[in-house]
Design a protein around this motif. Structure first.
Motif, PDB file in Angstrom:
ATOM      1  N   ALA A 267       0.785  -0.907  -0.189  1.00  0.00           N
ATOM      2  CA  ALA A 267      -0.159  -0.117   0.343  1.00  0.00           C
ATOM      3  C   ALA A 267       0.526   1.111   0.443  1.00  0.00           C
ATOM      4  O   ALA A 267       0.514   2.786   0.430  1.00  0.00           O
ATOM      5  CB  ALA A 267      -1.339  -0.348   1.764  1.00  0.00           C
ATOM      6  N   GLY A 268       1.867   1.024  -0.814  1.00  0.00           N
ATOM      7  CA  GLY A 268       2.867   2.219  -0.363  1.00  0.00           C
ATOM      8  C   GLY A 268       3.249   3.109  -2.298  1.00  0.00           C
ATOM      9  O   GLY A 268       3.126   4.052  -1.819  1.00  0.00           O
ATOM     10  N   GLY A 269       1.769   3.104  -2.942  1.00  0.00           N
ATOM     11  CA  GLY A 269       2.101   3.393  -4.352  1.00  0.00           C
ATOM     12  C   GLY A 269       1.348   4.783  -4.014  1.00  0.00           C
ATOM     13  O   GLY A 269       0.742   5.653  -2.769  1.00  0.00           O
TER      14      GLY A 269
ATOM     15  N   THR B 274      -1.954   8.128  -7.820  1.00  0.00           N
ATOM     16  CA  THR B 274      -2.181   9.189  -8.906  1.00  0.00           C
ATOM     17  C   THR B 274      -3.315   9.013  -9.826  1.00  0.00           C
ATOM     18  O   THR B 274      -3.612   9.976  -9.762  1.00  0.00           O
ATOM     19  CB  THR B 274      -0.695   9.475  -9.337  1.00  0.00           C
ATOM     20  OG1 THR B 274       0.198   8.414 -10.128  1.00  0.00           O
ATOM     21  CG2 THR B 274       0.594  10.125  -9.030  1.00  0.00           C
TER      22      THR B 274
ATOM     23  N   MET C 103       2.843  -2.935   3.754  1.00  0.00           N
ATOM     24  CA  MET C 103       3.739  -2.375   3.249  1.00  0.00           C
ATOM     25  C   MET C 103       2.998  -0.020   2.896  1.00  0.00           C
ATOM     26  O   MET C 103       1.774  -0.370   1.982  1.00  0.00           O
ATOM     27  CB  MET C 103       4.281  -2.406   2.320  1.00  0.00           C
ATOM     28  CG  MET C 103       5.839  -2.473   1.769  1.00  0.00           C
ATOM     29  SD  MET C 103       6.624  -2.440   0.943  1.00  0.00           S
ATOM     30  CE  MET C 103       6.102  -2.168  -0.932  1.00  0.00           C
TER      31      MET C 103
ATOM     32  N   GLN D 174       8.515   0.774   3.055  1.00  0.00           N
ATOM     33  CA  GLN D 174       9.692   0.426   1.514  1.00  0.00           C
ATOM     34  C   GLN D 174       9.846   1.701   1.777  1.00  0.00           C
ATOM     35  O   GLN D 174      10.717   2.545   1.778  1.00  0.00           O
ATOM     36  CB  GLN D 174       8.568   0.048   0.956  1.00  0.00           C
ATOM     37  CG  GLN D 174       8.282   1.408  -0.308  1.00  0.00           C
ATOM     38  CD  GLN D 174       7.312   1.451  -1.208  1.00  0.00           C
ATOM     39  OE1 GLN D 174       6.190   1.284  -1.169  1.00  0.00           O
ATOM     40  NE2 GLN D 174       7.856   1.119  -2.840  1.00  0.00           N
TER      41      GLN D 174
ATOM     42  N   PRO E 255       8.605   6.567  -4.345  1.00  0.00           N
ATOM     43  CA  PRO E 255       8.725   4.688  -3.271  1.00  0.00           C
ATOM     44  C   PRO E 255       9.129   3.878  -4.628  1.00  0.00           C
ATOM     45  O   PRO E 255       9.237   3.933  -6.127  1.00  0.00           O
ATOM     46  CB  PRO E 255       7.918   4.364  -3.428  1.00  0.00           C
ATOM     47  CG  PRO E 255       6.727   5.491  -3.195  1.00  0.00           C
ATOM     48  CD  PRO E 255       7.680   6.578  -3.983  1.00  0.00           C
ATOM     49  N   ASP E 256       9.903   2.847  -4.240  1.00  0.00           N
ATOM     50  CA  ASP E 256      10.944   2.103  -4.841  1.00  0.00           C
ATOM     51  C   ASP E 256      10.028   0.977  -5.812  1.00  0.00           C
ATOM     52  O   ASP E 256      10.273   0.136  -5.988  1.00  0.00           O
ATOM     53  CB  ASP E 256      12.520   1.428  -4.503  1.00  0.00           C
ATOM     54  CG  ASP E 256      11.464   0.869  -3.133  1.00  0.00           C
ATOM     55  OD1 ASP E 256      10.371   0.651  -2.965  1.00  0.00           O
ATOM     56  OD2 ASP E 256      12.679  -0.019  -2.375  1.00  0.00           O
TER      57      ASP E 256
ATOM     58  N   HIS F 213       6.834  -1.944  -5.727  1.00  0.00           N
ATOM     59  CA  HIS F 213       6.048  -2.522  -4.637  1.00  0.00           C
ATOM     60  C   HIS F 213       7.277  -4.185  -4.952  1.00  0.00           C
ATOM     61  O   HIS F 213       7.126  -4.570  -3.767  1.00  0.00           O
ATOM     62  CB  HIS F 213       4.889  -3.372  -5.529  1.00  0.00           C
ATOM     63  CG  HIS F 213       4.620  -3.909  -7.095  1.00  0.00           C
ATOM     64  ND1 HIS F 213       5.383  -4.331  -7.574  1.00  0.00           N
ATOM     65  CD2 HIS F 213       3.897  -3.051  -7.280  1.00  0.00           C
ATOM     66  CE1 HIS F 213       5.127  -4.527  -8.740  1.00  0.00           C
ATOM     67  NE2 HIS F 213       3.477  -3.450  -9.096  1.00  0.00           N
TER      68      HIS F 213
ATOM     69  N   GLN G 145      -2.742  -6.645  -3.394  1.00  0.00           N
ATOM     70  CA  GLN G 145      -1.905  -4.633  -3.844  1.00  0.00           C
ATOM     71  C   GLN G 145      -3.275  -4.553  -3.211  1.00  0.00           C
ATOM     72  O   GLN G 145      -4.931  -5.122  -3.159  1.00  0.00           O
ATOM     73  CB  GLN G 145      -2.240  -4.688  -4.752  1.00  0.00           C
ATOM     74  CG  GLN G 145      -1.659  -5.456  -5.709  1.00  0.00           C
ATOM     75  CD  GLN G 145      -1.214  -4.675  -7.032  1.00  0.00           C
ATOM     76  OE1 GLN G 145       0.059  -4.237  -7.992  1.00  0.00           O
ATOM     77  NE2 GLN G 145      -1.956  -4.032  -7.764  1.00  0.00           N
TER      78      GLN G 145
ATOM     79  N   ASP H 197      -5.252  -1.969  -3.886  1.00  0.00           N
ATOM     80  CA  ASP H 197      -6.639  -1.737  -5.073  1.00  0.00           C
ATOM     81  C   ASP H 197      -7.583  -2.586  -5.860  1.00  0.00           C
ATOM     82  O   ASP H 197      -8.192  -2.574  -6.204  1.00  0.00           O
ATOM     83  CB  ASP H 197      -6.289  -0.434  -6.326  1.00  0.00           C
ATOM     84  CG  ASP H 197      -4.750  -1.539  -6.590  1.00  0.00           C
ATOM     85  OD1 ASP H 197      -4.601  -2.641  -6.694  1.00  0.00           O
ATOM     86  OD2 ASP H 197      -4.612  -1.340  -7.368  1.00  0.00           O
TER      87      ASP H 197
ATOM     88  N   GLU I  25      11.529   1.908 -10.646  1.00  0.00           N
ATOM     89  CA  GLU I  25      10.983   1.194  -9.477  1.00  0.00           C
ATOM     90  C   GLU I  25      11.087  -0.298  -9.488  1.00  0.00           C
ATOM     91  O   GLU I  25      11.347  -0.690 -11.194  1.00  0.00           O
ATOM     92  CB  GLU I  25       9.312   1.351  -9.226  1.00  0.00           C
ATOM     93  CG  GLU I  25       8.331   1.126 -11.271  1.00  0.00           C
ATOM     94  CD  GLU I  25       6.418   1.595 -10.647  1.00  0.00           C
ATOM     95  OE1 GLU I  25       6.627   2.369  -9.229  1.00  0.00           O
ATOM     96  OE2 GLU I  25       6.844   1.938 -11.351  1.00  0.00           O
TER      97      GLU I  25
END
Ligand code: UTP
Length: 475
Positions: A110-112, A115, A160, A191, A215-216, A218, A246, A248, A373
Motif C-alpha cells: 500500500a505504498g503506491g 496518482t 507496506m 518501503q 517509493p521503490d 512494489h 495489492q 486496490d 521502480e
C-alpha cells in the motif's frame, strides 16, 4: 573525520559521478539542512546509480525476449480430471490446515501514490463498498478477522507503506481502532525510495535541501520485509507463507486454501494467481516461460505480434494475465536478502515536482522526469519452483485504478455487486437484472457474513426478497 573533511569527500564523490549540482545551494542552507542533505547523499550508492543512469534512465528499457520462450502452464480454476480433482481436494485440506496453524500471513502493498485515482491520502482509505462505503483497508481488515474466526486462529496482517504515506496510514489504523483487529497482529512497515532523475541522468532536487525521490515500487516489499523486521516478526510467529496482494483489489480472496495448498504440495517458493486476459491489449503482465522459468512480462514490453497470437480454437497463445496475487515463502524472501539479490529496475516517465538549476520550482504540465521502480513479479524467475493458479475475474479481480472508465471506482463497485449477486443466486436467491444483464440492485456482503460463495448458503437463515433498485447489506 571532521565535518569539513567529510564535506570535501562528498564533494569529490559527487563530482566523480556527475552529480555535483546536489550541493548547488549549499551556501543557502542552515546547519540542520546541511546535515540532512549530507545524510541523504550518503545513503546513495553511486556505483549503482551510474549503472541505472546508463541502463534505465538515459534509454527506454526494452524487454529482451530470448529464444527459449513459451506460454506458461497453469492450474485451471476447476480441476481438469479426476486425478487433479483429488489433488485439489488435498490442497484445500492442506491449505486450511496451514491457515489454522497460523502459518500464513497477509501482506498488502500500500505504498503506491495512487496518482490516477487523484485521491488525497493512502489508496487504502478510499471508500469503495457499494452500500456501506467501507474503505479498502476496512474490507481487508474484516476479511482477515473473518478468516481468523473461520479457522479459529490469528491471521497476522503486514502492511507496506512508503515514506510518503506511512504516518497517515498509521494514524488511519489508530483512529479506526485497527478495524477491530488487535494492534499487535497488524505490522505496518515502510518501503524504501529511489531518487528521481532528469532525462540526462542528473538526480533531481525536490528543494534546495532535499533529494527528490519516489517509493521503490512494489518489488521493494521483498527488501523492506527484511529490513523493517517484518520478516523476523513472521519467523517469531511461525509464519511460513505470505499471501501477497495489492491495496486496490477489493475482491481479493486473501486466505485461499486451494492456492496455498497447491503451492505447498508442488514445493513452490513463489506462486501466482492468473486470469485469462480479456483480449490481447489488456493492461496486465503476461505469464511466460523464459528459459524454463515462470516470468511475467509487462504489457508495455510485450510485442504486439505475440500478444495477438492465437491458437486454432481462437484462444490467445499468451492468455494468462498477472493480477498481482502471490504466495511467497518467508524462506525465499530471506534467501533473496541474504544473497543480496536485487530485482531489475523499470523506468517510468512521470510528472515530478522539483527545482531547476536556479532553485526555482518546476511544476510540470507534461511528464518531465524518470522514476525507477522494481516489480515484485521479477522475483518469480528467481524461485526454484513457481506455480500458477487461474482464478475467475468475476470472483477475484476488481482493480481500482482510475476515477472513471476502465478499472475505475465505478467498475470495481459494479464487480462487487455482481459477485454478491452471483453468491446470492448460488444460494437460491433471485436477484433482479437489467436488460443489459447487469444487477438491478445494490448489494454488499460483509466478509464476516461470507468469505466465499459456499459460506452464503450456510449463513442465510431465510431467502431474502430483492426488488429492483433495492439496497441489501448482509452482515
Ligand atoms: P500501481 O502500479 O497501481 O501504482 O500499484 P499506484 O502508485 O498505486 O497508482 P498510480 O500508478 O500512481 O495511479 C499497484 C500496487 O502496488 C503498490 C500500490 O500501493 C498498489 O497496491 N505499490 C506501488 C507500492 O506499494 N509501492 C510502490 O512503490 C508502488
Amino acid at each position: 573525520m571532521n565535518a569539513q573533511k567529510t564535506f570535501e569527500n562528498i564533494k569529490k564523490l559527487l563530482k566523480k559521478h556527475n552529480q555535483s549540482h546536489l550541493l548547488a545551494f549549499w551556501g543557502q542552507l542552515n546547519a540542520a539542512q546541511r546535515q540532512n542533505l549530507l545524510a541523504q547523499i550518503r545513503q546513495l550508492d553511486f556505483l549503482k546509480i551510474d549503472n541505472w543512469v546508463a541502463d534505465f534512465v538515459k534509454k527506454p528499457t526494452s524487454a529482451e525476449i530470448g529464444a527459449d520462450f513459451a506460454p506458461a502452464q497453469s492450474y485451471g480454476p476447476d480441476p481438469a480430471d479426476t486425478e487433479q480433482k483429488s489433488k485439489y481436494g488435498k490442497a484445500v485440506e492442506l491449505g486450511r490446515e496451514l491457515i489454522r496453524q497460523s502459518k500464513v500471513a497477509a501482506l498488502v502493498v500500500a505504498g503506491g501514490q495512487a496518482t490516477r485515482l487523484e485521491f488525497e491520502g493512502p489508496k487504502g482509505n478510499f471508500p469503495i463498498s457499494p452500500v456501506k462505503n467501507k474503505t479498502l483497508f476496512q474490507i481487508f481488515a474484516e476479511s482477515i478477522a473473518a478468516a481468523s474466526e473461520k479457522y479459529q486462529t490469528v491471521c497476522p496482517w503486514y502492511i507496506m507503506t512508503s515514506p510518503l504515506n506511512h504516518a497517515v496510514t498509521c494514524e488511519i489504523f489508530r483512529s479506526n481502532d485497527y478495524y477491530g483487529l488487535r494492534e499487535k497482529d497488524v505490522f505496518i512497515f515502510q518501503q524504501g525510495t529511489l531518487p528521481n532523475f532528469s532525462f540526462d541522468g542528473k538526480i533531481l532536487l525536490a528543494d534546495k535541501a532535499n533529494i527528490a525521490s519516489s517509493p521503490d515500487g512494489h518489488g521493494g516489499s521483498l527488501k523492506a520485509l527484511y529490513k523493517s523486521g517484518a520478516l523476523k516478526d513472521m519467523k517469531r510467529r511461525g509464519v511460513k507463507f505470505i499471501s501477497y496482494f495489492q491495496v486496490d483489489n477489493p475482491l481479493v480472496n486473501i486466505f485461499d486454501p486451494l492456492f496455498i495448498g497447491l503451492h505447498v504440495l508442488d514445493g513452490a517458493e513463489m506462486s501466482s494467481k492468473a486470469l485469462i486476459k480479456a483480449g490481447p491489449e489488456e493492461k496486465v503482465g503476461n505469464f511466460c516461460l523464459v528459459d524454463g522459468k515462470v516470468t511475467v512480462i509487462e504489457y508495455s514490453d510485450f510485442p504486439d505480434e505475440l500478444a495477438e497470437k492465437r491458437n486454432p480454437d481462437g484462444s490467445l497463445v499468451f492468455e494468462l494475465g498477472s493480477i498481482a496475487i502471490h504466495i511467497i515463502n518467508t524462506s525465499f524472501v530471506e534467501k533473496l536478502n541474504v544473497r543480496g539479490a536485487s530485482l531489475p529496475l523499470h523506468r517510468a516517465v512521470k510528472k515530478i515536482l522539483h527545482i531547476d538549476e536556479k532553485g526555482e520550482h518546476v511544476e510540470p504540465a507534461e511528464p518531465n522526469s524518470i522514476k525507477l521502480e522494481s516489480f515484485v513479479f521479477d522475483a518469480l524467475p528467481l524461485a526454484s519452483k513457481s506455480i500458477i493458479l487461474q482464478t475467475l475475474r468475476s470472483q477475484e479481480f476488481a482493480p481500482t485504478k482510475n476515477l472513471t472508465g476502465v478499472d475505475s471506482i465505478e467498475t470495481a463497485r459494479q464487480m462487487m455487486v455482481a459477485r454478491a449477486a452471483d453468491w446470492l443466486e448460488s444460494a437460491g436467491v433471485t436477484v433482479p437484472g437489467k436488460p443489459d444483464g447487469s444487477v438491478d440492485a445494490t448489494l454488499e456482503i460483509a466478509p464476516g457474513f461470507a468469505l466465499e460463495k459456499d459460506d452464503v448458503k450456510a449463513k442465510l437463515k431465510q431467502i431474502p426478497e430483492i426488488k429492483p433498485k433495492d439496497k441489501l447489506y448482509l452482515a
